[in-house]
Write an enzyme that holds these catalytic residues in place. Structure first.
Site, mmCIF file in Angstrom:
data_model
loop_
_atom_site.group_PDB
_atom_site.id
_atom_site.type_symbol
_atom_site.label_atom_id
_atom_site.label_comp_id
_atom_site.label_asym_id
_atom_site.label_seq_id
_atom_site.Cartn_x
_atom_site.Cartn_y
_atom_site.Cartn_z
ATOM 1 N N TYR B 449 0.817 -1.225 0.000
ATOM 2 C CA TYR B 449 0.000 0.000 0.000
ATOM 3 C C TYR B 449 0.851 1.277 0.000
ATOM 4 O O TYR B 449 2.040 1.225 0.244
ATOM 5 C CB TYR B 449 -1.096 -0.033 1.057
ATOM 6 C CG TYR B 449 -0.790 -0.029 2.529
ATOM 7 C CD1 TYR B 449 0.441 0.299 3.052
ATOM 8 C CD2 TYR B 449 -1.815 -0.348 3.431
ATOM 9 C CE1 TYR B 449 0.644 0.315 4.423
ATOM 10 C CE2 TYR B 449 -1.610 -0.333 4.807
ATOM 11 C CZ TYR B 449 -0.378 0.003 5.292
ATOM 12 O OH TYR B 449 -0.184 0.018 6.632
ATOM 13 N N GLU B 450 0.229 2.379 -0.296
ATOM 14 C CA GLU B 450 0.929 3.658 -0.532
ATOM 15 C C GLU B 450 1.996 3.529 -1.618
ATOM 16 O O GLU B 450 3.054 4.166 -1.537
ATOM 17 C CB GLU B 450 1.563 4.210 0.750
ATOM 18 C CG GLU B 450 0.600 4.603 1.825
ATOM 19 C CD GLU B 450 -0.422 5.632 1.369
ATOM 20 O OE1 GLU B 450 -0.120 6.405 0.450
ATOM 21 O OE2 GLU B 450 -1.514 5.636 1.937
ATOM 22 N N GLY B 451 1.733 2.722 -2.613
ATOM 23 C CA GLY B 451 2.698 2.507 -3.685
ATOM 24 C C GLY B 451 3.539 1.279 -3.389
ATOM 25 O O GLY B 451 4.288 1.258 -2.418
ATOM 26 N N GLN B 456 7.721 2.676 -5.742
ATOM 27 C CA GLN B 456 8.785 3.443 -5.089
ATOM 28 C C GLN B 456 10.042 3.431 -5.959
ATOM 29 O O GLN B 456 10.752 4.433 -6.081
ATOM 30 C CB GLN B 456 9.141 2.860 -3.713
ATOM 31 C CG GLN B 456 7.966 2.662 -2.768
ATOM 32 C CD GLN B 456 7.167 3.919 -2.530
ATOM 33 O OE1 GLN B 456 7.735 5.007 -2.384
ATOM 34 N NE2 GLN B 456 5.849 3.793 -2.515
#
Lengths: 607, 607
Positions: B449-451, B456
């Site tokens: 999650y969050e990329g 990244q």
């Protein structure tokens, strides 16, 4: 969540690396050539695809459960599937014809084992444990015990268990406390608590044959006072029919992170808890000594070697299943345009290089470990059946060296592969219904049971490396060097790259072997600080070596004429293994040879 | 399953690596020196140990559940704990005093965030998402939006969410389809389905402020047509009190492998399903534009940078918790005699070298990533608050480079650390009630999650490396080289070993930076085939660099006078990091620079 057996890769290994043609020259294996392998594997693949695999997720949702004090009901569908499995003769595959088995070589049997475990690891554990019990009885059981139990176990009508662990005795079997009291009739009465007993109780077979480690009263302390007993759930009458219920009961099953359908039992021996033999003769489970008193651990180790190999195969199995699922998702899921602009708009994520990297990593680890396991199986067959004693000895030595690698390396890699499997799925991977999280949870037991990776590494360091001063280990390095020479001679760019990585890895390995063999006695902390890294390095190299051999085959005109597309894939996968997995080896060498000090230096109260 | 905040290590980083003394010289942070840090961290540690941590396992057993069509009830105890958390002012820690915040630097706040996530990652997600919403409004919200929402969010009375993902739009936000229809009064009506919305519905706060990505009718295709909206669960009246229920409803929550107590909602915007504003104005959730139309992704990225850093800290948190639990078990569990004969009989397993290796690996990864996160937090503080524009710019550049590393590397390492945590426990680790399996399951979301790690890595390759031709990346290499020189100058054996590993890793890093910067445009497939390995290599080196700096401090007479035992442990842990973790870097270089071809070569239909 379907599963299709990787028949082509299995048969490639069996034909070209394990050399089934040579195995089929061994007396008794005359009918076990490539055609037999193909026929058996195809049938096995169908059963697993159609019957066993569809129950895998069901087992996670509806695990085995414990009720009525000592009963265990397995996942709906398991009982029927087990019936089909045994009726198809799959339990008997590798066992001797004398007791109703089919006597096929392990080279074929191991591939069938991989399929069963890919299809459903929780289910597969039941037959795997039965195999262990059969092995123990074949090794050390009296003629009477063999006559009473073997046919029923080999047919799968009865199942087997291994009872080693107790709350205070896990890796340290010296601490076993379960006791066996000799009875006037030559039997024993067994008392104690065993934990983590896989399929220790279930409803798929009419009897369960427990193989139990216990101490006879007055036996020496430690590992030299442990004996092995057969303790059946139901006593067996002289005519082979089932008699009284024995005094062994399942008091609970564990709530586990994975392999939830496989009941992990706490067994109480001799509590007289439920209606059983205890009512007529007093408490205590009736047990029968296997072999001689106080040699139990020795017999158990023979059984454990088979089990350890089988657990290594489980690592390959779960990795293959995770790989197939990840490939499927990567083909279906559309997200973003490829970075090279090769598609006009967003496309399936298999077009993204990082997704390819993940899939190739999964594939290369799985194929590498499969090839190593296949070659080890062939060595087992030659070690047990070859007419020439010298050939048997060499193969036994090779096989024994490979067992901790097949177990340790294949299971450790399965953690990485199943983790990548989740990662390929992105957020969907974390949702249980997607299915790949189950593989991740299931896999984590593999580096623990049948001896943790550290226990495998102790075996590799002690019995397999230091005991002969590193001779066996270094002889293997010479064989790797031969493969390098062949790769160099081929002149192909991929072969040259493989040879380069193999050489660097082999040289690192030899350094480490010298370090291990030279220091095990003088600096045990330094050696055992690097024992697991040594196992990982060696497993990596030995699987890489097989991938190098596979590449040589796949580059040959004969093989390319056979199946050009498959051979091209094999070359690419082997090349990937070389550049992305073998390339880790030199760094591991540095950790072991130069990094031991900091492992044990921190003060105990500083943690 | 207790948790004790690692105050000493946190304060060591804050004092010596993040240099809080320099931050306290920045206007506005005058009171935020080491003493403040110590006082805040101690209080925070108590709350987390006594109130939040004990609810962690409870949350796994009794997750949030969905009922009555659109309600979510959280784990028993969460609501009370959240009240204590907000009443203690912990939500407001890092936010501006203008809106009721305490205005403390991130250097302190990040350590508090680590504690909260160690104590209970599922719980901590709620405040983390609120932080994201606050960040978005501070960045781009109108004065009116700020006035309406910020104080309530900063006090924690209301919570926030981030609504990005839709079934067809995960990593690929260009595919967002949720639509916003402008209304005559300047508001919008929002329609669509958002999935994976953390704390999208719950019972811990009286209102929930959703930040939602959507397309205004007629907006351009792709990422340039996405706008950001505030959509509150309850509309807010002019006097600040709550009005009508908005037309956004939670239609289900996910059944996940981990962080089970954190409700992951499917939110339906504008279905007019339940009694709501839809009854008076027709269907559609009332939304308020944040900033300008079509700039939503830009604002969201600012918010995401904070969130990505925070998720990186979650990796450190779960690793620390797993480490503490493993140490406790290793001290308690007695099994086998140590190989060096240092105990007369079987002893606690912490005496076994391989257990030490596992614990040291867990410790070194955790400390390394913590030190990197701490230094990055200090750069954030300087980037946002330093009076000198040039200093701000340099720090911003440093911080932005570190964010994908903190996120990607700390979370990837947490998978290995939590896996080792289970492994230290042997068979008990696989039993859910033991607790360490939960950390293993929880951690797996962090690389997603969050990329995802790949996202990244794309950021690291694209924005952070190639865009300036590798200048920022190579300037960091020069800083690493300075630390090497200082280590060499110290002459201490551990410092020399660290310098040697840093040098090898730095040289490998520079090779890779040149490869990445030189080929991103010409050979994108080759570069992105190695993007995640590049991230892992760089994170490894940058954390190792901080461990090298930490070692220098710890070897100094001043530091040793302060706390000799702690400094000795820091030196050993840094040395371990050098020999066992940094030593992996050169092998990764080879994979990236020499191994790209085999990543994308396999034919698509050959998978």
């Amino acid at each position: 969540m379907s599963y299709t057996a990787p028949l082509k890769d299995m048969l490639f290994n069996i034909e070209h690396l394990a050399r089934i043609d040579q195995i089929a020259q061994i007396p008794g294996f005359e009918d076990a050539g490539l055609e037999t392998a193909q026929a058996v594997l195809e049938e096995c693949g169908k059963l697993n695809r159609d019957v066993i695999a569809p129950l895998n997720w069901e087992g996670d949702k509806n695990p085995s459960f414990h009720h009525d004090g000592n009963q265990v009901t397995t996942t709906p569908g398991f009982k029927d599937a087990y019936k089909q499995f045994t009726e198809g003769g799959w339990q008997s595959l590798q066992h001797p014809a004398d007791f109703g088995g089919q006597g096929l070589p392990k080279t074929i049997g191991a591939a069938c084992g991989e399929m069963l475990n890919s299809a459903n690891m929780s289910f597969a554990l039941c037959p795997m444990l039965t195999d262990g019990a059969i092995e123990a009885l074949l090794t050390a059981g009296s003629d009477e015990l063999k006559a009473t139990y073997l046919e029923k176990l080999i047919s799968g009508e009865w199942t087997g268990t291994m009872n080693l662990t107790e709350p205070q005795a896990g890796s340290d079997l010296a601490a076993v406390r379960t006791r066996a009291e000799p009875q006037p009739d030559g039997t024993y009465k067994v008392f104690g608590t065993k934990i983590f007993i896989t399929y220790g109780e279930h409803d798929m077979a009419e009897n369960i044959v427990h193989l139990v480690l216990a101490r006879v009263q007055g036996a020496p302390e430690g590992v030299k006072g442990i004996s092995l007993f057969v303790v059946p759930k139901f006593l067996v009458k002289a005519d082979g029919s089932l008699g009284e219920r024995n005094d062994v009961h399942c008091v609970s099953i564990e709530h586990k992170m994975g392999i939830k359908a496989s009941p992990t039992a706490v067994l109480q021996y001799g509590d007289g808890m439920a209606a059983s033999i205890a009512d007529s003769t007093g408490p205590g489970a009736v047990g029968y000594l296997v072999g001689e008193e106080n040699r139990g651990l020795e017999y158990m180790f023979i059984m454990m070697n088979a089990a350890r190999y089988a657990v290594g195969v489980q690592g390959i199995s779960i990795a293959e299943r995770a790989y197939q699922k990840a490939v499927q998702y990567a083909r279906d899921r559309v997200q973003s345009r490829p970075v090279d602009g090769s598609l006009p708009a967003a496309g399936p994520i298999i077009h993204h290089p990082d997704v390819r990297r993940m899939l190739m990593t999964m594939r290369a680890y799985t194929e590498g470990c499969r090839s190593l396991a296949s070659v080890a199986a062939a060595a087992y067959d030659a070690a047990h059946h070859h007419p020439d004693a010298e050939v048997r000895k060499q193969n036994q030595s090779f096989y024994e060296f490979m067992v901790p690698l097949v177990k340790g390396y294949s299971t450790e890699m399965s953690l990485e592969v199943t983790s990548l499997g989740v990662q390929v799925h992105g957020g969907m991977g974390f949702i249980e219904e997607t299915g790949c999280a189950q593989y991740y949870r299931d896999a984590k037991i593999l580096t623990i049971y049948e001896g943790t990776t550290a226990i495998q590494a102790n075996d590799l360091v002690g019995r397999k490396t230091s005991r002969d001063g590193g001779q066996t280990a270094k002889a293997l390095a010479d064989q790797v060097a031969q493969t390098e020479a062949q790769l160099l001679a081929s002149g192909h760019a991929d072969a040259l790259a493989m040879a380069k990585r193999l050489k660097a890895a082999r040289e690192a390995y030899v350094d480490v072997v010298n370090f291990v063999a030279g220091n095990t006695k003088a600096k045990p902390n330094d050696v055992f600080a690097g024992s697991v890294p040594y196992l990982m390095l060696t497993g990596n190299l030995m699987a890489g070596w097989q991938m190098g051999r596979a590449m040589l085959v796949a580059l040959s005109p004969e093989a390319q004429a056979q199946d050009a597309a498959f051979m091209a894939s094999k070359v690419t996968t082997a090349r990937f293994y070389a550049d992305h997995i073998l390339s880790k080896v030199p760094g591991i060498r540095d950790s072991i040879v130069e990094g031991a000090g900091s492992v044990t230096e921190l003060a105990l109260d500083a943690f």
